[in-house]
Structures are given as structure tokens and as C-alpha cells.
Design an enzyme around this catalytic site. Structure first.
Site, PDB file in Angstrom:
ATOM      1  N   SER A 209      28.946  77.730 -70.199  1.00 15.37           N
ATOM      2  CA  SER A 209      29.739  77.015 -71.197  1.00 15.37           C
ATOM      3  C   SER A 209      31.093  76.616 -70.606  1.00 15.37           C
ATOM      4  CB  SER A 209      29.879  77.852 -72.463  1.00 15.37           C
ATOM      5  OG  SER A 209      30.277  77.051 -73.542  1.00 15.37           O
ATOM      6  N   GLU A 335      21.091  73.723 -77.654  1.00 17.30           N
ATOM      7  CA  GLU A 335      22.480  74.117 -77.442  1.00 17.30           C
ATOM      8  C   GLU A 335      23.356  73.946 -78.690  1.00 17.30           C
ATOM      9  OE1 GLU A 335      23.729  75.466 -74.764  1.00 17.30           O
ATOM     10  OE2 GLU A 335      22.711  74.745 -72.967  1.00 17.30           O
ATOM     11  N   HIS A 432      23.082  78.164 -78.181  1.00 20.06           N
ATOM     12  CA  HIS A 432      24.036  78.235 -77.077  1.00 20.06           C
ATOM     13  C   HIS A 432      24.420  79.688 -76.799  1.00 20.06           C
ATOM     14  CE1 HIS A 432      27.102  76.517 -74.469  1.00 20.06           C
ATOM     15  NE2 HIS A 432      28.025  77.244 -75.055  1.00 20.06           N
TER      16      HIS A 432
END
Length: 526
Positions: A209, A335, A432
Site C-alpha cells: 500500500s 482492493e 486491501h
């Protein structure tokens, strides 16, 4: 991004605690006291920089000084860097915060023989403003034991304290302090990891991320090339733009208002307590600070200063003046589910869907609606999740990968235990951050047999790559992972069983390529 590896609740995460034995490592700075479990050696909270407090706030990090004859107690995690109140499950929230937060954690196998081991440095995610290096999802004792790897997690300044940028004048806050912290931590590891049994010439840099964005930035920065040998980029929202100094004017003005300072009074900013700064950050996070609406989701990003950060990631990877290193890069299949369902807690109607697309894409809105027509009259959050997953993550990652990647992957296996807590919309979905416990084998006791196979597979491929630059060697793998090449866009699909596929989201990504990434998702087109 804001859940960033974050939203996995591991209610049964605490594993059996064995009687730990003290273990001491001698560095050139002094001794470090950690502990040894039945499977690994653990060192929490090793300082790599002097505390960035008082006059050192909003300054580049200064290298740590010798602490000998004192001994660093590395048996408990260091405080996290200051950040807004954690609204995540308590198991993921830092127990304490402090401006004195520039520390790293080291995990090693128990037996580190005379042959130095490959080293992996992980840059954590968290929207550039949340979390820390000591969350339970990063408990990697089993990982280092089964893969014979040395693993390091680093902390860096976050949010306003790490990324605010007011300008380039002598008294300005120049920004990118969090990135400079990462650089110093990486340099510290290269210079010192040998005493922990690691090989300083075999360092793999990886992150997820915001940590993936950071890894990508180091990957394309010429002055970082001597500090690592290869990289892995996980779930980087590459479409989210870095700011310019001009784009930091609005956040700086809002900060002045919240701190009751005159606009441009940097000395007033410096006099504020970090607690007041974080309270101000919490307020500003709920304000629109740019017409680039993606910056609402990641408001405190690196600034393009033409020094530490030379430009946007997709521009940089296309224009490097040096050979690119071996790279694994990939994303998850869903995600954006967390972000969309967190942002819209009630069903999205076709009318609202049209409004969102129009506000987002302006003159390209009709093209987007034609390509992604409403497929439900009751709730279009799944379609919005698909659009955001492709645009923000998968398809811009494909652009980056086509220039740089050696190996590409897609992770498509959801948590197979009750791990999302109140975030029930992620149950059965690959949200995610959901790959992290599989990568680090940190929820091993909770996995099903299938989950354990997925976890063992991705850990083996990643550490093989860290050892030999080939995910298929030296540990035997049942499914060979092919290299990505022009005209051969094969990728590893992590599920149970594993599959090698090709041309991930080809038609949709071809569409997004035509829409273009340079102006950024949610940007006002010119």
C-alpha cells in the site's frame, strides 16, 4: 491507503507464548538485548535515528549515536509515530505513540550459521498516516524460521509530521521527512544487519500500500540503487498522485487555522505540541484539500521536490537513467471493496452512481458509463469497487509492470477465518491488506489447510526471490512462476490451488490506458 493492511481482525491471533530466552547482539553502536523463542530471535525497537523532536521536528533524520555502555532493551515494541485516533480493531491499533518513533524491528532464525542470510526490509502501509511496524500481522517468527530469512520492519514519520510541505525557503517545512526516514533506516540495515546474521549484499526491499508506493519510489530513485538488490511492490495505489508544493498550500493554510497560527508562521507550527498537530490533522482529513479527489483518501503524500522525489511514479519508471532491478509486483482482486463500502454505508443507486462517475471523470464520464453500465437497480457499490480496484490499483500497476516487472502476481484468496470483525463487507472478499497474514504466516494457527497452502506458497516464492532473484529457486515449488515479458503477460494467481494465468483484466485495463493516468483519478481534466 487507509485500511492498509489494516482491517484484518485476528481475534484468535495471539499464539502460544513460549518461555523466551534473552539474546544479545553487539552492534557498532552498542549492545541490543532481544529475546529468543522456540523458533526465532526477535529484536523490537532498535533506534536508527536520533529522536525527531524539538528543533529536529520537520528536519531530515540524524543518524543514531552510539549508546554504549548502555544496552538497548529490544524486547518490547517502540511507540508508533503520532497519528490520528485509531478506529480499527484494537488488535491493530498502536498501544502508544510518540514523536520519538524512529525504530526498526528485526526477526531472525535461531540458527544463523556462518553463511549470511538474505535480508528483507518491509515498509509498512497505512495511508502515509496510520499504523506502525509492530502490528500483530507483522509477527514473523514462523516466517523467518521456515524460510531462513532475516526480516526487518521499519517505522517512519507519518501524516503532517512526516509529509507536510510549505515550500523550499530556508525556514520552510520542505516535506518528504517520512521518505528520508525510510532511506536512513534502509542504510542502517545495510550497514549493520551483518551482526544479526544477514547479508548486506542481498537485501530485498518490499512494502504494501503506502509502503508499496514508497518501495516503488526507492526503486526508481538513482541514489537508492546501492542499498538494495531487488524489490517487491504489493498493492500500491500507483494512480494516487504525489503533491506539488502548490498543492500543499491549502493543507498548510488549514493547519494554520487549526493551530491558531498566522498563515506562513512556521515558527508557530513548530511551537505546537504534536498532540495539537494530530488533532488538527484529524480535522483536516475530513476536508477537501485538492480538486484531485484521490488525495482525500491519501492526503499526506510525498511532495515533488525535484530532489528526493523527482516526479510521479509512472513518469519516473518510464524515464530512469539506470538499469531497473529485478521486481515482483502485484495487486489483490478486490482492493477497493473496503474503501467503497466504508465510504458508502448504504446502497448506491443508479442515480448516485451516475453522479459519482460524472463528478469523477467529467468529459470522460460517458465513456466510463458506457464501459461500466449500471448492472443493478438496488446497489452499485460492487461496480464502484470494481472500477476503483482497476483504476487506482491494478491497471496503473500494469503500466508500471510493463516497464519494470520481472514477475507479476494477483492475489485472489480471501481470509478463510473470521478475521474482519465488524467489517463484514470484507467477509468472503479479498480486501486491501488481506494478503499480509498469508505473506508473513502470522495467522498460521487460524488458517484452514487451504489457507496454509496459500500462505506457504507466497512466503516461499517471495523468499526464493529474495535469495536467488528467481521465485522458483532454491526451495522447490510445485507451480513454476514464469517471467513477465512483452507479449507474454503471465502472472501467478494466488489461490488454492495456484494457477498461472495471463492478460489480467486486459480489456478493462486497455480501456483505462486510453482514459489515461497522468491526470489522476478524480482529477479535474484540462
Amino acid at each position: 491507503m487507509i485500511n492498509i493492511g489494516l482491517l484484518v481482525v485476528f481475534a484468535c491471533f495471539i499464539q502460544k507464548i513460549y518461555a523466551n530466552q534473552p539474546v544479545t547482539v553487539t552492534t557498532k553502536y552498542g549492545d541490543v538485548l532481544g529475546y529468543q523463542t522456540d523458533v526465532a530471535r526477535v529484536f523490537y525497537g532498535i533506534p536508527f535515528a536520533q529522536p525527531p523532536i524539538n528543533s529536529s521536528r520537520w528536519q531530515p533524520p540524524a543518524p543514531v549515536q552510539k549508546w554504549s555502555p548502555n544496552v538497548i532493551n529490544a524486547t518490547v515494541p517502540a511507540p508508533a509515530c503520532p497519528q490520528p485516533e485509531c478506529k480499527l480493531p484494537p488488535i491493530l491499533c498502536p498501544a502508544r505513540t510518540s514523536e520519538d518513533c524512529l525504530y526498526l524491528n528485526v526477526f531472525t532464525p535461531i540458527k544463523t550459521n556462518s553463511t549470511p542470510l538474505p535480508v528483507m526490509i518491509f515498509i509498512t502501509g497505512g495511508n502515509f498516516q496510520f499504523l506502525d511496524a509492530s502490528a500483530p500481522i507483522y509477527e514473523s517468527e514462523r516466517f523467518v524460521n521456515t524460510t531462513n530469512t532475516v526480516l526487518v520492519f521499519i517505522q517512519y514519520r507519518l501524516g503532517i509530521l512526516g509529509f507536510l510541505a510549505t515550500g523550499t525557503g530556508p525556514n520552510d517545512i520542505k516535506g518528504n521527512y517520512g521518505i528520508l526516514d525510510q532511506r536512513l533506516a534502509i542504510a542502517w540495515v545495510k550497514a549493520n544487519i551483518g551482526v544479526f546474521g544477514g547479508d548486506p549484499d542481498e537485501i530485498t526491499l518490499f512494502g504494501q500500500s503506502a509502503g508499496g508506493q514508497s518501495t516503488a519510489l526507492h526503486y526508481v530513485s538513482s541514489d537508492m540503487q546501492t542499498f538494495f538488490k531487488r524489490a517487491i511492490i504489493q498493492s500500491a495505489p500507483i494512480t494516487i498522485p504525489f503533491r506539488t508544493y502548490l498543492e500543499y498550500v491549502t493543507p498548510s493554510v488549514l493547519l494554520a487555522e487549526q493551530l491558531h497560527c498566522a498563515v506562513g508562521d512556521i515558527a508557530c507550527f513548530r511551537r505546537a505540541s504534536y498532540q495539537d498537530i494530530i488533532l488538527a490533522q484529524t480535522v483536516i482529513n475530513n476536508m477537501l484539500t485538492s480538486l484531485k479527489l484521490l488525495l482525500f483518501f491519501e492526503p499526506w503524500v510525498p511532495v515533488i521536490d525535484n530532489n528526493v522525489v523527482q516526479g510521479q511514479l509512472l513518469d519516473l519508471v518510464k524515464n530512469t537513467s539506470f538499469p531497473l532491478k529485478e521486481l515482483i509486483i502485484g495487486t489483490l482482486t478486490e482492493e477497493a471493496v473496503f474503501f467503497v463500502y466504508e465510504g458508502w454505508t448504504k446502497p448506491v443507486t443508479p442515480a448516485t452512481y451516475g453522479e459519482v462517475i460524472l463528478a469523477t471523470f467529467l468529459e470522460d464520464a460517458l465513456k466510463v458509463i458506457e464501459h461500466f453500465p449500471p448492472d443493478s437497480i438496488s446497489d452499485l457499490r460492487p461496480l464502484l469497487s470494481r472500477i476503483a480496484t482497476e483504476w487506482v490499483f491494478a491497471c496503473s500497476t500494469r503500466v508500471f509492470a510493463r516497464k519494470a516487472a520481472s514477475y507479476s502476481y494477483v492475489f485472489g484468496y480471501p481470509l478463510d477465518f473470521d478475521g474482519w470483525g465488524n467489517e463484514t463487507f470484507c467477509n468472503g472478499h479479498v480486501c486491501h491488506g488481506g494478503e499480509l497474514p498469508f505473506v508473513f504466516e502470522s495467522a498460521w494457527v487460524n488458517f484452514t489447510d487451504a489457507g496454509r497452502r496459500v500462505s506457504e506458497s507466497i512466503a516461499t516464492y517471495f523468499t526464493n526471490f529474495a535469495t536467488s532473484q528467481d521465485p522458483n529457486e532454491p526451495m522447490r515449488v510445485a507451480t513454476p512462476w514464469p517471467r513477465m515479458s512483452s507479449g507474454n503477460e503471465k502472472y501467478m494467481y494466488f489461490k488454492d490451488p495456484l494457477e498461472v494465468r495471463e492478460n489480467y483484466l486486459k480489456d478493462d485495463c486497455d480501456f483505462w490506458d486510453k482514459i489515461g493516468y497522468g491526470k489522476s483519478f478524480f482529477n479535474i481534466h484540462k
